[in-house]
Motif scaffolding. Structure first.
Motif, PDB file in Angstrom:
ATOM      1  N   THR A   8     -31.826  31.441  58.210  1.00 28.01           N
ATOM      2  CA  THR A   8     -32.306  32.426  58.908  1.00 28.01           C
ATOM      3  C   THR A   8     -31.945  33.448  60.009  1.00 28.01           C
ATOM      4  N   ILE A  55     -32.013  33.249  52.320  1.00 31.49           N
ATOM      5  CA  ILE A  55     -32.252  34.230  53.369  1.00 31.49           C
ATOM      6  C   ILE A  55     -33.313  34.950  53.893  1.00 31.49           C
ATOM      7  N   ARG A  56     -33.362  35.452  54.806  1.00 30.55           N
ATOM      8  CA  ARG A  56     -34.601  36.485  54.923  1.00 30.55           C
ATOM      9  C   ARG A  56     -33.869  37.976  55.224  1.00 30.55           C
ATOM     10  N   SER A  57     -33.634  38.606  55.924  1.00 34.67           N
ATOM     11  CA  SER A  57     -32.939  39.868  56.165  1.00 34.67           C
ATOM     12  C   SER A  57     -31.061  39.501  56.386  1.00 34.67           C
ATOM     13  N   ASP A  58     -30.908  38.514  56.452  1.00 31.39           N
ATOM     14  CA  ASP A  58     -29.810  38.282  56.997  1.00 31.39           C
ATOM     15  C   ASP A  58     -28.197  38.773  56.027  1.00 31.39           C
ATOM     16  N   LYS A  59     -27.757  39.195  56.224  1.00 30.16           N
ATOM     17  CA  LYS A  59     -26.686  39.365  55.402  1.00 30.16           C
ATOM     18  C   LYS A  59     -25.461  38.969  55.122  1.00 30.16           C
ATOM     19  N   ARG A  76     -33.012  36.137  48.169  1.00 26.37           N
ATOM     20  CA  ARG A  76     -33.642  36.460  49.419  1.00 26.37           C
ATOM     21  C   ARG A  76     -35.133  36.603  49.477  1.00 26.37           C
ATOM     22  N   TYR A  81     -33.682  44.091  48.514  1.00 27.78           N
ATOM     23  CA  TYR A  81     -32.426  42.819  48.394  1.00 27.78           C
ATOM     24  C   TYR A  81     -30.826  43.869  48.839  1.00 27.78           C
ATOM     25  N   ASN A  83     -29.422  43.569  51.853  1.00 27.62           N
ATOM     26  CA  ASN A  83     -28.907  42.718  52.478  1.00 27.62           C
ATOM     27  C   ASN A  83     -27.308  42.273  52.136  1.00 27.62           C
ATOM     28  N   VAL A  84     -28.095  42.664  50.754  1.00 32.54           N
ATOM     29  CA  VAL A  84     -26.818  41.351  49.978  1.00 32.54           C
ATOM     30  C   VAL A  84     -25.691  42.913  49.216  1.00 32.54           C
ATOM     31  N   ASN A  98     -33.903  37.736  44.334  1.00 32.35           N
ATOM     32  CA  ASN A  98     -35.871  38.302  45.048  1.00 32.35           C
ATOM     33  C   ASN A  98     -36.852  37.484  44.581  1.00 32.35           C
TER      34      ASN A  98
END
Ligand code: NAD
Length: 306
Positions: A8, A55-59, A76, A81, A83-84, A98
Motif C-alpha cells: 500500500t 492492495i488499495r489503489s496500487d497499480k 483489491r 479494480y 488499477n489492476v 475486489n
C-alpha cells in the motif's frame, strides 16, 4: 502456508492492519508489509516470492506480475479494480478479486453530505434549498447505489434508479422507481448521482448530449470514476447552461477549468468516498478473509477476471 503481501502506497489504518494480521496469521498464513513505497522497484522486489497481494489503489500491471513468480491471487481492498491489469492477470493465471460493498455506506454518506453542502451554497451564509421532495436519480443500483437510495429516503427524497444489469423488479423491491433507460433517469432527476464502474461501455458516457437533457437547475454528482465523464463535453455544456452544477469526489483532469464555474463546481481535494475508519477496516479484513478462503477452499466468489 501462503505468503501474503499487503502493498500500500497509502497504508491501511494501523487498526485495520492489526485485524488483517490476526485473520491471515490465524489461518496459518504469513503476512509481510510494504507500506508508503515511493518507487515501483520497491514493489517489484517485494512481490518476488509472495503467493498473494492485498492492495488499495496500487497499480498492479504485467511488469509486477512478471516479477511475482509465485503470485496466485491479488485482492483489491475496495470496489473499483481498474488499477489492476485484468487481461495481464488472466494471461498470468492470477485471480483478481475486489471486496464489494465494504465501503458502500461510507460513499453513500459522502454523497448526501456533499449534496447538503451544495444546496446550502457551500455554506456561504446565503439561503439555499432543501433535499426533501427532490428527485435523486441513481445511475447503477449496485452496492453504493443501494446505500445512496437508503440514505436519500431518510432525507425524504424521491428516489429513482437505472442499472443496465440489475432487473427493474429488484430496484422496485427496494422501494425505488426503476427507469427504463439512462436517458429517462437524466430527464427526470433533479440530482443525478453516478455509481457506474469505469468500463469500455461507460467511459466518456456522461457527455454533453446526455447532461443537456437534465432539468433546469440540476446537479450532477460523481463519486464513481472520472473516466466516465466526457470532461470536454461537460465543460462546454456548463459554459452555456449556467443552471447546472457538477460536484465530484474524483478530481477531473480539467479541474482548473471546472473551477472557473464558481458556485457551480466542487471537487473534494482527493477521493474521499471510502475514506472512513470503518470502510478501511471492513475492506482490509474482507480482503484477508477472501485470501484465506482461496488458499483453504479454493473459493473465488469475488473473482473479477473470470
Ligand atoms: P458495484 O459493482 O456494487 O455496482 C456497480 C453497478 O453498476 C452494478 O449494479 C452494475 O450492474 C452496474 N452497471 C455496470 N455497467 C453499467 C452500465 N453501463 N449502465 C448502468 N449500470 C451499470 O460497485 P459499487 O461498489 O456500487 O461502486 C460503484 C462505483 O463507485 C464504481 O465506479 C467504484 O469504482 C466507485 N467507488 C468510488 C468510491 C470513492 O471513494 N469515491 C468508493 C467505492 C466505489
Amino acid at each position: 502456508m501462503a505468503k501474503v503481501l499487503i502493498a500500500t502506497e497509502k497504508p491501511f489504518a494501523a487498526t485495520a492492519v492489526a485485524g488483517m494480521k490476526d485473520v491471515i496469521e490465524g489461518a496459518g498464513n504469513e503476512l509481510v508489509l510494504l507500506e508508503k513505497y515511493t518507487e515501483k522497484a520497491q514493489l517489484l522486489a517485494a512481490v518476488a516470492d509472495v503467493d498473494a497481494i492485498i492492495i488499495r489503489s496500487d497499480k498492479i500491471d504485467g511488469e509486477v506480475m512478471d516479477a511475482a513468480k509465485n503470485l496466485k491471487i491479488v485482492v483489491r481492498a475496495g470496489a473499483g479494480y481498474d488499477n489492476v491489469d485484468l487481461a495481464a492477470a488472466t494471461a498470468h493465471n492470477i485471480i483478481v478479486e475486489n471486496t464489494p460493498g465494504q465501503n458502500a455506506n461510507a460513499v453513500a454518506e459522502l454523497v448526501l453530505g456533499i449534496l447538503v453542502f451544495t444546496v446550502r451554497n457551500f455554506y456561504n451564509g446565503k439561503a439555499g434549498s432543501e433535499l426533501m421532495g427532490k428527485t435523486i436519480g441513481i445511475l447503477a443500483f449496485g452496492n453504493v447505489g443501494r446505500n445512496v437510495a437508503r440514505v436519500a429516503k431518510g432525507f425524504g427524497m424521491n428516489v429513482i434508479a437505472y442499472d443496465a444489469f440489475c432487473p427493474a423488479e429488484a430496484i422496485e423491491a427496494a422501494g425505488v422507481k426503476a427507469c427504463a433507460s439512462q436517458e429517462e433517469l437524466f430527464k427526470e432527476a433533479d440530482i443525478v448521482s453516478l455509481h457506474i464502474p469505469a468500463t469500455a461501455e461507460t467511459k466518456l458516457s456522461i457527455n454533453y448530449d446526455l447532461c443537456n437533457t437534465m432539468k433546469k437547475g440540476a446537479i450532477l454528482i460523481n463519486t464513481a470514476r472520472k473516466e466516465v465523464i466526457d470532461e470536454a463535453g461537460l465543460l462546454r455544456l456548463m459554459a452555456c447552461r449556467e443552471d447546472l452544477k457538477y460536484i465530484t469526489d474524483i478530481k477531473p483532469d480539467a479541474d482548473a477549468e471546472f473551477a472557473k464555474f464558481e458556485g457551480r463546481y466542487f471537487s473534494t481535494p482527493k477521493k474521499m468516498g471510502a475514506q472512513t475508519a470503518e470502510a478501511n477496516t471492513n475492506a482490509g479484513i474482507a480482503a484477508a478473509k477472501q485470501i484465506n478462503a482461496y488458499f483453504a477452499e479454493g473459493c473465488t466468489k469475488f473473482q473479477v477476471n473470470k
